[in-house]
Design a protein around this motif. Sequence first.
Motif, PDB file in Angstrom:
ATOM      1  N   THR A 137      -9.396  11.086  10.860  1.00  0.00           N
ATOM      2  CA  THR A 137      -8.354  11.094  10.493  1.00  0.00           C
ATOM      3  C   THR A 137      -7.594   9.285   9.900  1.00  0.00           C
ATOM      4  N   ILE A 138      -7.372  10.159   8.991  1.00  0.00           N
ATOM      5  CA  ILE A 138      -6.282   8.821   7.955  1.00  0.00           C
ATOM      6  C   ILE A 138      -5.151   9.029   8.022  1.00  0.00           C
ATOM      7  N   SER A 139      -4.584   7.561   8.116  1.00  0.00           N
ATOM      8  CA  SER A 139      -3.568   7.329   8.008  1.00  0.00           C
ATOM      9  C   SER A 139      -2.633   5.893   7.875  1.00  0.00           C
ATOM     10  N   THR A 151     -10.067   2.597  -1.961  1.00  0.00           N
ATOM     11  CA  THR A 151      -8.852   2.028  -3.236  1.00  0.00           C
ATOM     12  C   THR A 151      -8.091   2.855  -3.224  1.00  0.00           C
ATOM     13  N   THR A 152      -7.042   2.646  -4.290  1.00  0.00           N
ATOM     14  CA  THR A 152      -5.683   2.994  -4.689  1.00  0.00           C
ATOM     15  C   THR A 152      -6.698   4.444  -5.450  1.00  0.00           C
ATOM     16  N   ALA A 153      -5.553   6.112  -5.457  1.00  0.00           N
ATOM     17  CA  ALA A 153      -5.987   6.925  -5.676  1.00  0.00           C
ATOM     18  C   ALA A 153      -5.283   7.765  -6.243  1.00  0.00           C
ATOM     19  N   GLU A 154      -5.858   8.909  -7.263  1.00  0.00           N
ATOM     20  CA  GLU A 154      -4.524   9.840  -6.932  1.00  0.00           C
ATOM     21  C   GLU A 154      -5.348  11.144  -6.073  1.00  0.00           C
ATOM     22  N   CYS A 155      -4.587  11.555  -5.379  1.00  0.00           N
ATOM     23  CA  CYS A 155      -4.931  13.029  -4.314  1.00  0.00           C
ATOM     24  C   CYS A 155      -4.440  14.242  -5.443  1.00  0.00           C
ATOM     25  N   SER A 156      -5.570  14.963  -5.337  1.00  0.00           N
ATOM     26  CA  SER A 156      -5.466  16.328  -5.781  1.00  0.00           C
ATOM     27  C   SER A 156      -5.503  17.431  -5.383  1.00  0.00           C
ATOM     28  N   LEU A 163       1.051  -1.297  -0.063  1.00  0.00           N
ATOM     29  CA  LEU A 163      -0.493  -0.290  -0.095  1.00  0.00           C
ATOM     30  C   LEU A 163       1.088   0.960   0.509  1.00  0.00           C
ATOM     31  N   ASP A 164       2.139   1.484   0.490  1.00  0.00           N
ATOM     32  CA  ASP A 164       2.886   2.374   0.512  1.00  0.00           C
ATOM     33  C   ASP A 164       3.514   2.637  -0.552  1.00  0.00           C
ATOM     34  N   ASP A 165       3.380   2.043  -1.744  1.00  0.00           N
ATOM     35  CA  ASP A 165       2.807   2.407  -3.291  1.00  0.00           C
ATOM     36  C   ASP A 165       2.543   3.294  -4.385  1.00  0.00           C
ATOM     37  N   TYR A 166       1.256   3.258  -2.990  1.00  0.00           N
ATOM     38  CA  TYR A 166      -0.286   4.389  -3.578  1.00  0.00           C
ATOM     39  C   TYR A 166      -0.369   4.773  -2.517  1.00  0.00           C
ATOM     40  N   SER A 167      -0.791   6.328  -3.669  1.00  0.00           N
ATOM     41  CA  SER A 167      -2.329   6.920  -2.565  1.00  0.00           C
ATOM     42  C   SER A 167      -3.576   5.996  -2.480  1.00  0.00           C
ATOM     43  N   ILE A 168      -3.994   6.467  -1.775  1.00  0.00           N
ATOM     44  CA  ILE A 168      -5.255   5.512  -0.682  1.00  0.00           C
ATOM     45  C   ILE A 168      -6.031   6.475  -0.737  1.00  0.00           C
ATOM     46  N   ALA A 169      -7.011   6.258  -1.222  1.00  0.00           N
ATOM     47  CA  ALA A 169      -8.193   7.348  -1.105  1.00  0.00           C
ATOM     48  C   ALA A 169     -10.019   6.341  -0.239  1.00  0.00           C
ATOM     49  N   TRP A 170     -10.082   6.601   0.427  1.00  0.00           N
ATOM     50  CA  TRP A 170     -11.596   6.416   1.156  1.00  0.00           C
ATOM     51  C   TRP A 170     -12.494   7.258   0.893  1.00  0.00           C
ATOM     52  N   SER A 176     -11.859  11.241   2.310  1.00  0.00           N
ATOM     53  CA  SER A 176     -10.244  11.356   1.894  1.00  0.00           C
ATOM     54  C   SER A 176      -9.432  10.622   1.902  1.00  0.00           C
ATOM     55  N   CYS A 177      -8.390  11.201   1.945  1.00  0.00           N
ATOM     56  CA  CYS A 177      -7.111  10.370   1.039  1.00  0.00           C
ATOM     57  C   CYS A 177      -6.110  11.066   1.352  1.00  0.00           C
ATOM     58  N   ILE A 178      -5.106   9.911   1.009  1.00  0.00           N
ATOM     59  CA  ILE A 178      -2.975   9.756   2.267  1.00  0.00           C
ATOM     60  C   ILE A 178      -1.871   9.835   0.705  1.00  0.00           C
ATOM     61  N   SER A 179      -1.683  10.559   0.772  1.00  0.00           N
ATOM     62  CA  SER A 179      -0.851  10.836  -0.605  1.00  0.00           C
ATOM     63  C   SER A 179       0.179   9.601  -0.733  1.00  0.00           C
ATOM     64  N   ILE A 180       0.906   8.977  -1.282  1.00  0.00           N
ATOM     65  CA  ILE A 180       1.726   8.844  -1.572  1.00  0.00           C
ATOM     66  C   ILE A 180       3.224   8.756  -1.009  1.00  0.00           C
ATOM     67  N   SER A 181       3.755   9.949  -1.251  1.00  0.00           N
ATOM     68  CA  SER A 181       4.972   9.836  -1.189  1.00  0.00           C
ATOM     69  C   SER A 181       4.925  10.480  -0.194  1.00  0.00           C
ATOM     70  N   GLU A 182       4.917  12.164   0.615  1.00  0.00           N
ATOM     71  CA  GLU A 182       5.332  13.386   1.350  1.00  0.00           C
ATOM     72  C   GLU A 182       4.010  12.682   2.570  1.00  0.00           C
ATOM     73  N   GLY A 183       3.017  11.565   2.137  1.00  0.00           N
ATOM     74  CA  GLY A 183       1.935  11.502   3.162  1.00  0.00           C
ATOM     75  C   GLY A 183       1.201  12.717   3.725  1.00  0.00           C
ATOM     76  N   ARG A 184       0.740  13.551   2.917  1.00  0.00           N
ATOM     77  CA  ARG A 184      -0.007  14.413   3.116  1.00  0.00           C
ATOM     78  C   ARG A 184      -1.508  14.103   2.732  1.00  0.00           C
ATOM     79  N   THR A 185      -2.103  14.633   3.826  1.00  0.00           N
ATOM     80  CA  THR A 185      -3.866  13.917   3.526  1.00  0.00           C
ATOM     81  C   THR A 185      -5.268  15.002   3.417  1.00  0.00           C
ATOM     82  N   TYR A 186      -5.739  14.417   3.263  1.00  0.00           N
ATOM     83  CA  TYR A 186      -7.181  15.213   2.605  1.00  0.00           C
ATOM     84  C   TYR A 186      -8.500  14.844   3.341  1.00  0.00           C
TER      85      TYR A 186
END
Length: 124
Positions: free
Chosen positions: A69-71, A97-102, A29-36, A49-59
């Motif tokens: 809270t997503i983690s 799902t795996t996702a793209e967080c904009s 999972l760490d290879d992907y951004s993940i969204a709920w 909510s979404c958590i990004s792949i690289s910096e772990g930013r949350t939306y």
Amino acid sequence: QVQLAESGGGLVQPGGSLRLSCAASTFTLDDYSIAWYRQAPGKGHEEVSCISISEGRTYYKDSVKGRFTISRENAKNTVYLQMNSLKPEDTAVYYCTTAECSPYTNTYYPTSDWGQGTRVTVSS
């Protein structure tokens, strides 16, 4: 076919808490951004909510900001959604799902198939 498994749903009273889990068995999972997302009865899928792949930013969408809270827990290959101060309007089936967080539009684009989801019911 990429598919994730959601768990942790249940019946909870208004103001209560639940923690949902999103797990994968065949990839990291760490290879992907993940969204709920969630789907209330009779409605379409709603971004949560979404958590990004690289910096772990949350939306977060405004409807859950400050309550959810997503983690990630990489050692368990799991993404969590901690849900506090639950309201009846949070009642839905929740999916990950795996996702793209904009970061520009706070929009989450699913890139994998919907799983079975986990049902959350908030009711007294």
